[in-house]
Design an enzyme around this catalytic site. Structure first.
Site, short mmCIF file in Angstrom:
data_model
loop_
_atom_site.label_atom_id
_atom_site.label_comp_id
_atom_site.label_asym_id
_atom_site.label_seq_id
_atom_site.Cartn_x
_atom_site.Cartn_y
_atom_site.Cartn_z
N GLU A 204 65.39 48.31 33.06
CA GLU A 204 66.24 48.97 32.06
C GLU A 204 67.26 49.90 32.70
OE1 GLU A 204 67.42 52.24 29.32
OE2 GLU A 204 66.33 52.35 31.20
N HIS A 303 66.56 61.97 35.15
CA HIS A 303 66.88 61.17 36.33
C HIS A 303 66.75 61.96 37.63
CE1 HIS A 303 69.24 57.65 34.27
NE2 HIS A 303 67.96 57.73 33.89
#
Length: 966
Positions: A204, A303
């Site tokens: 993804e 992230h």
């Protein structure tokens, strides 16, 4: 005296207490709901185990595990084993639950000038519905899936992380929630009526590749609805990001702690939010109807290595899991035809799930969930836009017929003859105060936005609530200073009503705008304007009704004439220009007959006694005995100090109902949107988003939050506003001088190492905010004494940032050959990391490019000129939903292999003369930061200042490139 003792009277103490307590209580509740997570229960539903879920989460997040890492394979094997354990522990057969280890599906698709070839490694678990009679487990896998009786429900989470994050909430919590859903639905008491498809997709993070690969599997045709579980932060509550329609969103309503507003869905719909999730694949490309539930803050940890179990909690796990159970169970129990469509395959290859209706939805303190159709919102908006002005016109006519319409009434004669001297009613007094105040206070708030952006633009990154506090306190104090000052100079009983009239006009215009958006652009966030306007309308109706308690103007004028028989002979020039709180003086006109000054009359002229102490007490009998009491006729009551005498009999408690009609619901709705906006925007400057937009958005929402205090704030004494002023000064100073980043709110910088394998040039770069990224690089040992070159990144979404590069530590991404790899030369040298060959067809502009990278499964081919056709050996090319090239050809081809160090054979064709050449670059990527293969990245992480943190710039941490020409 009864009015003096009324605890709800419109006097300073009750007003200050109710307004202050309401704002403080509601702000505190909103912040608590937004910043805290409900505790997980001591007993969870049968089949679920939070301890087990936490153990799974810790296991899969021990290492970075992007698709292009060896840790990704370990996570995959672990998840497969956990799925098998769940099924084996309950003695389930393949007729009840089937595991699909999909190492077959591949997909080739284009997006603009970029083409992607991806080989999937998804894990799919299908739990057959109790009312699904057709076997979906036939010899040819899922050949009858498209024709399943009840369709099915898809629940998706991706098990890959980014190369710089452990993926606890992006998307580890989603993954363990899927495992717990498997355990829950395979309990006999919880068995679903419709088939539930659980998807753990891989890839993804790189281009939504895993969801695209799922589309290639036949079982993708079975579901009609979906629930996508995602993460864009670290911990906190899982919010409903967006949904496709009212019907599917109704099932989320069953969640014990629903959280979210349709405003976020509007943001995605109108492309105001840049990032995307698998939702766009399942809905936009596969045709399913469903929901996107995700963690959303803090974005500074998104992230990065701080997306770890250390930064999340079991409460967050339960918040997502409980919402998933409630939503999926509801969807899986619905055997109606709501999501069945026509029952015939669509010609575009999408699933026929029927058509839903656009929805409006939002939560109330994370406890209740409000949902209705967008069409209903439009109908309500149109209705109230018509009813409201008609009602006010009718009330105005009623007041006029009752001879009690003091609005805009300047004067009235005692007798019908114009030779009589008029009695001043002062009905215009206070009319222009609120719009002037609104403009000044809002201008000050917007000026603060520009000031912060100019002096310390990134302070919002770490201190958004300090920015909110300074703006709200500036607006509130400015409004009090102007409205209180005007009321002290020239008191008016109509100031509250006139403020409501102006708010009515403004919210009326806002509602028209929201109605147009709802009808023409399907924007549902305008529900705020409906509730805002409805509250103001109800409050203003009460103010009109309140005027019916005033004396008839003719009676009041007659009474004034009785009280002042010599008033006709009084020189009007000797009368004071402002209402006095004292009784009549010798030689003065009666206080019942006020001056005829207007809003433009100087406040500094006339009787200086109007500047006496204004402490909110009403006139005593000796100070303000009116003519009616002296004459024994009409009782005018006790007007508030200095205000028009005809207002003495108006109910002094109605203001509380008006305030409660306007303030609470608007504070709740606007506050929720303001907090959501804060979470979505305040740390986006690190991504290159402009800061001015954030500050202006804060200023606009501040105004909407503060406006409800306008009709009442002139009753405040100086105590609370003075405290607000001190808060404003303190927070403004802090926002202007404080360092904008901290340990808790670290500035993200983007790491990339690029190696030119032809020349041997080795460039390490950090991309971030100009000025700060240079300071960060000053802490990196390998950059000391080196030439630092700063340029604008050649990436559209990062153009507001600066990319600063230096010659860094060499990478060691291919130190040894993986098992089964094809050897060709010394693999310890960088030039051997990438190998390619080109075979050209001399009779046509066609060529075959063979690409192989060592210790990687991700490479790219960048073409200097676009190629018109391409095909990859082994790729499926018979799916009409996917095109291998875009309308203008392909400039970049991204290649993803499920095996390590394996070659790709790419066939390309291009336009041009027979002698035209094909040139470009072959680039391979390395993303595994778990070992010592990327020393430059480890060095950056080690030496970053405490207020900064590293994340990835692209799909790979290291890019090795070679040029080609054929």
């Amino acid at each position: 005296m009864a009015r003096l003792s009324n605890p709800l009277a419109f006097t300073p103490l009750p007003v200050m207490m109710l307004v202050t307590i309401t704002y403080v209580a509601l702000f505190s509740s909103l912040l608590t709901t937004h910043l805290t997570v409900p505790n997980y229960p001591s007993h969870t539903p049968p089949g679920t185990n939070l301890t087990e879920a936490w153990t799974d989460l810790e296991t899969i997040t021990r290492h970075y595990h992007p698709y292009n890492s060896h840790a990704n394979d370990d996570v995959r094997e672990y998840l497969l084993s956990r799925v098998e354990q769940h099924i084996a522990s309950k003695n389930l057969t393949s007729h009840q639950v089937q595991i699909i280890d999909d190492k077959v599906s591949n997909v080739t698709f284009s997006s603009g000038s970029t083409t992607v070839y991806f080989e999937g490694t998804n894990i799919i678990i299908a739990i057959r519905g109790s009312e699904d009679k057709e076997p979906f487990y036939s010899a040819t896998p899922y050949q009858s899936a498209r024709d399943a009786k009840n369709g099915g429900v898809l629940v998706n989470a991706h098990y890959d992380s980014v190369s710089t994050g452990y993926g606890a909430t992006d998307d580890g919590v989603g993954v363990v929630s899927v495992l717990q859903l498997l355990s829950y639905f395979t309990e006999e008491r919880n068995w679903p009526k419709k088939t539930v498809v659980l998807l753990l997709n891989n890839g993804e993070e790189d281009f939504l590749n895993g969801a695209k690969a799922f589309m290639r599997h036949p079982i993708s045709q079975l579901p009609r609805t979906f629930l996508n579980l995602e993460g864009a932060g670290a911990g906190g509550r899982a919010t409903l990001f967006r949904s496709t329609d009212t019907e599917v969103t109704n099932f989320y309503k069953a969640a014990s702690h629903p959280f979210g507003t349709v405003v976020s869905s509007d943001g995605f719909k109108k492309h105001l939010i840049r990032s995307e999730t698998d939702y766009v694949v399942f809905n936009g490309e596969l045709g399913l109807r469903g929901l996107d539930v995700a963690f959303m803050e803090p974005r500074a940890r998104y992230h990065t290595m701080e997306d770890s179990t250390k930064e999340t909690t079991l409460n967050s796990v339960w918040h997502m899991l409980s919402a998933s159970i409630a939503t999926t169970a509801g969807l899986a129990s619905d055997t109606s035809t709501t999501f069945s469509g026509s029952g015939k395959p669509r010609t575009d290859g999408k699933v026929d799930a029927g058509q839903g209706t656009d929805a409006v939805w939002f939560d109330i303190f994370g406890r209740a969930f409000v949902i209705f159709r967008l069409h209903t919102l439009f109908a309500l908006c149109v209705t109230i836009l018509v009813v409201a002005p008609v009602t006010l016109i009718g009330l105005t006519v009623g007041l006029s017929k009752a001879d009690k319409n003091y609005l805009f009434a300047r004067k009235q004669y005692v007798h019908s003859s114009d030779d009589d001297e008029p009695v001043q009613l002062n009905g215009w007094r206070g009319f222009f105060r609120f719009p002037i105040t609104f403009c000044v206070a809002t201008a000050i708030t917007v000026a603060l936005a520009y000031l912060f952006q100019r002096v310390n633009p990134y302070i919002v990154y770490s201190s958004p609530y300090a920015v909110w506090t300074s703006m709200f306190s500036a607006w509130a104090f400015s409004a009090w200073f102007l409205l209180r000052g005007a009321s002290a100079m020239r008191p008016s009983a109509l100031q509250r009503l006139y403020a409501l009239i102006w708010i009515f006009i403004g919210s009326f215009a806002l509602l028209i705008f929201a109605t147009v958006l709802a009808q023409n652009f399907q924007v549902a966030g305008g529900y705020l304007a409906l509730f805002y306007f409805a509250g103001v309308f109800a409050a203003i109706v009460l103010s009109y009704i309140e005027l019916f308690f005033a004396p008839r103007k003719s009676a009041y004028v007659a009474l004034s004439d009785e009280a002042e028989p010599t008033s006709h002979q009084t020189d009007s020039s000797s009368r004071p220009l402002t209402g006095s709180t004292n009784g009549p003086r010798s030689g003065d006109r009666s206080p019942l007959v006020d001056d005829d000054a207007t809003e433009t009359t100087s406040l500094l002229r006339g009787d200086r006694r109007s500047f006496r102490r204004y402490d909110g007490r009403r006139q005593s009998a000796s100070e303000g005995t009116d003519a009616g009491e002296r004459s024994g006729s009409t009782d005018l009551g006790h007007a508030y100090a200095g205000e028009q005498k005809w207002s003495g009999k108006l109910p002094s408690w109605l203001w509380t109902i008006q305030f409660l009609l306007i303030a609470p619901i608007n504070i709740i709705l606007v506050g929720q949107i303001a907090l959501l906006t804060t979470s979505a925007l305040y740390q986006t400057p690190a991504d290159g988003s402009p800061t001015l937009f954030i500050y202006v958005a804060f200023a606009v929402l501040t105004t909407l939050l503060a406006v409800p205090i306008g009709p009442w704030i002139h009753r405040f004494s100086y105590h609370v506003p003075f405290f607000i002023f001190l808060v404003c000064v303190g927070t403004v100073i802090y926002n202007l001088i404080a360092f904008p980043f901290s340990r808790e709110h670290k500035l993200k910088v983007y790491f990339l190492q690029q190696v030119d394998l032809d020349s041997g040039a080795n460039e390490v770069s950090l991309t971030g905010l100009d000025g700060y990224v240079q300071e960060i690089i000053g802490h990196i040992p390998s950059a000391q004494g080196k030439h630092i070159e700063c340029t604008t990144p050649q990436v559209k979404t990062r153009k507001e940032l600066r990319k600063c590069a230096w010659e860094g530590l060499p990478a060691q991404v291919a130190p040894k050959l993986p098992s089964g790899a094809v050897a060709f030369g010394n693999k310890t040298k960088p030039e051997s990391w990438v190998d390619y060959s080109i075979t050209r067809n001399n009779s046509a502009n066609e060529a075959t490019i063979r690409v192989q990278g060592q210790n990687t499964r991700a490479c790219r081919i960048l073409f200097d000129t676009a190629v018109d056709n391409l095909a990859i050996d082994g790729a499926v090319s018979d799916d009409p939903r996917f095109n291998a090239t875009g309308e203008d050809g392909t400039r970049e081809l991204r290649l993803w292999h499920r095996e390590w160090s394996q070659p790709w054979n790419v066939n390309v064709a291009w336009d041009g003369s027979a002698s035209s050449s094909l040139s470009g670059k072959v680039v391979c990527l390395w993303s595994d930061a778990n070992a010592a293969e990327i020393p430059a990245f480890n060095e950056v992480q080690h030496y970053l200042p405490v207020w900064a943190i590293a994340t990835k710039f692209g799909d790979g941490l290291v890019e090795g490139s070679k040029g080609f020409k054929a």
